[in-house]
Motif scaffolding. Structure first.
Motif, PDB file in Angstrom:
ATOM      1  N   GLU A 159       0.903  -1.110  -0.124  1.00 36.62           N
ATOM      2  CA  GLU A 159       0.252  -0.176  -0.071  1.00 36.62           C
ATOM      3  C   GLU A 159       1.173   1.209   0.231  1.00 36.62           C
ATOM      4  OE1 GLU A 159      -3.735   2.298   0.440  1.00 36.62           O
ATOM      5  OE2 GLU A 159      -2.853   0.464  -0.681  1.00 36.62           O
ATOM      6  N   LEU A 160       2.001   1.280   0.837  1.00 38.23           N
ATOM      7  CA  LEU A 160       2.692   2.510   0.743  1.00 38.23           C
ATOM      8  C   LEU A 160       3.545   2.666  -0.321  1.00 38.23           C
ATOM      9  CD1 LEU A 160       4.445   2.389   4.473  1.00 38.23           C
ATOM     10  CD2 LEU A 160       2.201   3.182   3.693  1.00 38.23           C
ATOM     11  N   LEU A 161       4.051   1.470  -1.194  1.00 39.04           N
ATOM     12  CA  LEU A 161       4.709   1.801  -2.407  1.00 39.04           C
ATOM     13  C   LEU A 161       3.611   2.232  -3.422  1.00 39.04           C
ATOM     14  CD1 LEU A 161       6.644  -1.588  -2.619  1.00 39.04           C
ATOM     15  CD2 LEU A 161       7.561   0.654  -2.269  1.00 39.04           C
ATOM     16  N   ARG A 162       2.421   1.801  -3.469  1.00 31.78           N
ATOM     17  CA  ARG A 162       1.322   2.444  -4.216  1.00 31.78           C
ATOM     18  C   ARG A 162       1.263   3.838  -4.140  1.00 31.78           C
ATOM     19  NH1 ARG A 162      -3.916   4.082  -4.417  1.00 31.78           N
ATOM     20  NH2 ARG A 162      -4.156   3.603  -2.287  1.00 31.78           N
ATOM     21  N   LEU A 163       1.047   4.271  -2.861  1.00 28.69           N
ATOM     22  CA  LEU A 163       0.883   5.602  -2.694  1.00 28.69           C
ATOM     23  C   LEU A 163       2.050   6.690  -3.058  1.00 28.69           C
ATOM     24  CD1 LEU A 163      -0.685   5.558   0.864  1.00 28.69           C
ATOM     25  CD2 LEU A 163      -1.850   6.117  -1.422  1.00 28.69           C
ATOM     26  N   ASN A 164       3.332   5.920  -2.786  1.00 24.63           N
ATOM     27  CA  ASN A 164       4.374   6.513  -3.112  1.00 24.63           C
ATOM     28  C   ASN A 164       4.588   6.883  -4.616  1.00 24.63           C
ATOM     29  OD1 ASN A 164       7.625   5.732  -4.399  1.00 24.63           O
ATOM     30  ND2 ASN A 164       7.626   7.483  -2.712  1.00 24.63           N
ATOM     31  N   LYS A 165       4.083   5.894  -5.586  1.00 18.20           N
ATOM     32  CA  LYS A 165       3.969   5.723  -6.824  1.00 18.20           C
ATOM     33  C   LYS A 165       2.842   6.935  -7.337  1.00 18.20           C
ATOM     34  CE  LYS A 165       3.219   3.274 -10.950  1.00 18.20           C
ATOM     35  NZ  LYS A 165       2.934   1.711 -11.548  1.00 18.20           N
ATOM     36  N   VAL A 166       1.857   7.078  -6.394  1.00 15.13           N
ATOM     37  CA  VAL A 166       0.686   8.013  -6.909  1.00 15.13           C
ATOM     38  C   VAL A 166       1.534   9.444  -6.609  1.00 15.13           C
ATOM     39  CG1 VAL A 166      -1.253   8.943  -5.824  1.00 15.13           C
ATOM     40  CG2 VAL A 166      -1.213   6.648  -6.427  1.00 15.13           C
ATOM     41  N   TYR A 167       2.132   9.794  -5.437  1.00 12.75           N
ATOM     42  CA  TYR A 167       2.559  11.072  -5.240  1.00 12.75           C
ATOM     43  C   TYR A 167       3.577  11.159  -6.325  1.00 12.75           C
ATOM     44  CZ  TYR A 167       0.917  12.280  -0.574  1.00 12.75           C
ATOM     45  OH  TYR A 167       0.116  12.565   0.413  1.00 12.75           O
ATOM     46  N   LYS A 168       4.467  10.400  -6.805  1.00 15.67           N
ATOM     47  CA  LYS A 168       5.570  10.698  -7.817  1.00 15.67           C
ATOM     48  C   LYS A 168       4.922  11.047  -9.124  1.00 15.67           C
ATOM     49  CE  LYS A 168       9.102   7.912  -7.920  1.00 15.67           C
ATOM     50  NZ  LYS A 168       9.692   6.687  -7.750  1.00 15.67           N
ATOM     51  N   ASN A 169       3.681  10.317  -9.567  1.00 17.27           N
ATOM     52  CA  ASN A 169       3.112  10.427 -10.798  1.00 17.27           C
ATOM     53  C   ASN A 169       2.424  11.826 -10.534  1.00 17.27           C
ATOM     54  OD1 ASN A 169       3.683   8.041 -11.956  1.00 17.27           O
ATOM     55  ND2 ASN A 169       1.891   7.234 -11.227  1.00 17.27           N
ATOM     56  N   ASN A 170       1.670  12.278  -9.652  1.00 21.00           N
ATOM     57  CA  ASN A 170       1.191  13.683  -9.410  1.00 21.00           C
ATOM     58  C   ASN A 170       1.948  14.678  -9.540  1.00 21.00           C
ATOM     59  OD1 ASN A 170      -1.616  12.482  -8.926  1.00 21.00           O
ATOM     60  ND2 ASN A 170      -1.335  12.498  -6.642  1.00 21.00           N
ATOM     61  N   LEU A 171       3.263  14.481  -9.077  1.00 22.01           N
ATOM     62  CA  LEU A 171       4.188  15.507  -9.334  1.00 22.01           C
ATOM     63  C   LEU A 171       4.507  15.628 -10.702  1.00 22.01           C
ATOM     64  CD1 LEU A 171       6.763  14.689  -6.565  1.00 22.01           C
ATOM     65  CD2 LEU A 171       5.382  17.064  -6.562  1.00 22.01           C
ATOM     66  N   THR A 172       4.678  14.643 -11.548  1.00 22.08           N
ATOM     67  CA  THR A 172       5.106  14.458 -12.712  1.00 22.08           C
ATOM     68  C   THR A 172       4.010  15.153 -13.803  1.00 22.08           C
ATOM     69  OG1 THR A 172       6.462  12.632 -12.698  1.00 22.08           O
ATOM     70  CG2 THR A 172       5.799  13.220 -14.777  1.00 22.08           C
ATOM     71  N   LYS A 173       2.719  14.780 -13.326  1.00 21.85           N
ATOM     72  CA  LYS A 173       1.608  15.256 -14.082  1.00 21.85           C
ATOM     73  C   LYS A 173       1.515  17.023 -14.150  1.00 21.85           C
ATOM     74  CE  LYS A 173      -1.068  11.040 -13.779  1.00 21.85           C
ATOM     75  NZ  LYS A 173      -2.366  10.449 -13.139  1.00 21.85           N
ATOM     76  N   SER A 174       1.875  17.446 -12.755  1.00 20.09           N
ATOM     77  CA  SER A 174       2.016  18.769 -12.370  1.00 20.09           C
ATOM     78  C   SER A 174       2.859  19.509 -13.053  1.00 20.09           C
ATOM     79  CB  SER A 174       2.061  18.958 -11.083  1.00 20.09           C
ATOM     80  OG  SER A 174       0.961  18.452 -10.394  1.00 20.09           O
TER      81      SER A 174
END
Length: 404
Positions: free
Chosen positions: A189-204
């Protein structure tokens, strides 16, 4: 004086739910826990000549970008000019954020949303923080709020099954907790959230860098040997667990390790009666551990919570929860015994005139009067507060005045 550097290094401000549960996650099956709240650090340190308010951390680059700069905002310049324009030069970035926790990620995405060129640097991922390891998401997502709540949920099922008998579930039992399986799905779950945060930065539109960032000057940051120039620098490195200076403190663990234990201890002592220590005490008690809490204050949670609430909480801890509360006790040493267990030595703190009017005797508060040591601990946890994580950032070398 470095007008373009600001710091967000400690403290928390609730900003609401950060994400919805992933339907494929094993944790999504709990019907009453739909969201996980996340905390973001406001600006907690400031440079001379700048006022401090949490909103400026999130609107700094926006003010600079929109030409509404003010000396009261991070990195905002006089006459509405960016620092690059004022200096007549071009920087690699308008904003460079050191730290990829809640505060740093929010700052970077907000600045990028206002058209700024933004970079964010964070250490490589690990579930336990160190000088060389961290991870996008920071303390709250990887080793604080989120995993703590997952551990809390896991600890609740045994008591819920027991309570169910009063509603007709006469054969209901919680079974046996497979701790290794819990660790596995928690990490997923934490790895999933880490990926979500990184993707959100890239998308921004934020450029994400991995490594250690260090400030070289008012407009320069180096990451693992490579130099970058920037109009504004934001320090958002958060905090770390504090260790009290007593003999044997190296034998104790802190909150990071609690969430990554190889096994559940049969006996555990928590040093600290604040909300972090008491949260873990309650979870360990639900998991069937013998739990001791050592604290200098007379009641847990004081002075941050209402006195009446603290009294009731004390009754619940020492009563129904079965937690051994050693209040008004000062830990003096942690000794590792030959059998691998730990002994926590205590020194009672005598009452003084300042707390007599509370009307709480040692017996009434549940204090184990006369206890001078707690033996047989498989783990000792230090929950004695947090301090700003600013070591190794180069701030002192470039003239930033550090608080204590």
């Amino acid at each position: 004086m470095l007008p373009a550097i600001a710091a967000a290094v400690n403290g928390c401000a609730r900003v609401g739910s950060c994400h919805k549960r992933n339907s494929s996650s094993p944790f999504s099956q709990h019907p009453s826990k739909k969201h996980i709240s996340i905390a973001a650090p406001p600006a907690a340190a400031w440079l001379p000549g700048h006022s401090c308010n949490p909103k400026s951390l999130l609107t700094a680059a926006a003010a600079d970008a929109d030409g509404n700069g003010s000396s009261n905002n991070i990195g905002a310049q006089q006459n509405g000019q960016s620092s690059a324009a004022a200096a007549g030069r071009e920087y690699d970035y308008d904003v460079f954020v050191i730290g990829g926790g809640s505060g740093g990620v929010r700052t970077a995405r907000t600045a990028a949303a206002h058209g700024r060129r933004v970079a964010l640097v964070e250490l490589p991922l690990d579930f336990m923080s160190s000088a060389d390891k961290g991870g996008v998401g920071g303390t709250c997502v990887l080793r604080g709020c989120v995993p703590k709540k997952l551990m809390l949920y896991a600890s609740e099922f045994a008591s819920e099954a027991k309570a169910g008998k009063g509603f007709g579930w006469v054969d209901g039992t919680a079974g046996t907790l497979d701790w290794q399986y819990f660790l596995k799905v928690k990490r997923e779950e934490l790895l999933r959230l880490n990926k979500v945060y990184k993707n959100n930065l890239t998308k921004s539109g934020v450029e994400l860098l991995e490594g250690r960032g260090k400030v070289l000057g008012p407009n320069e940051v180096v990451v693992d040997g490579k130099s970058y120039t920037t109009g504004n620098i934001v320090i958002a490195t958060g905090g770390q667990s504090s260790r009290i200076p007593i003999p044997g403190a190296e034998h104790a663990i802190v909150s990071d390790k609690v969430l990554e234990l190889d096994s559940i201890p049969k006996v555990v002592t928590l040093i600290g009666g604040g909300y972090i220590g008491m949260e873990f005490a309650g979870m360990f008690a639900r998991l069937g551990c013998e739990v001791h809490v050592v604290a200098r204050q007379e009641l847990p949670l004081v002075p941050r919570f209402d006195l009446e609430v603290c009294r009731f909480f004390m009754e619940q801890c020492s009563g129904a929860s079965g937690i051994h509360m050693h209040m008004r006790s000062n830990p003096t040493e942690i000794v590792k015994e030959a059998d691998g267990t730990f002994t926590v030595k205590l020194e009672p703190i005598k009452k003084d005139k300042d707390n007599k009017d509370k009307g709480i005797s040692a017996d009434a508060s549940g204090n184990a009067a006369g206890v001078t040591e707690i033996r047989g601990n498989q783990q000792v946890v230090l929950a004695t507060g947090r301090s700003a994580k600013t070591k190794g950032l180069g701030l002192e070398e470039v003239g930033v005045e550090m608080g204590k």
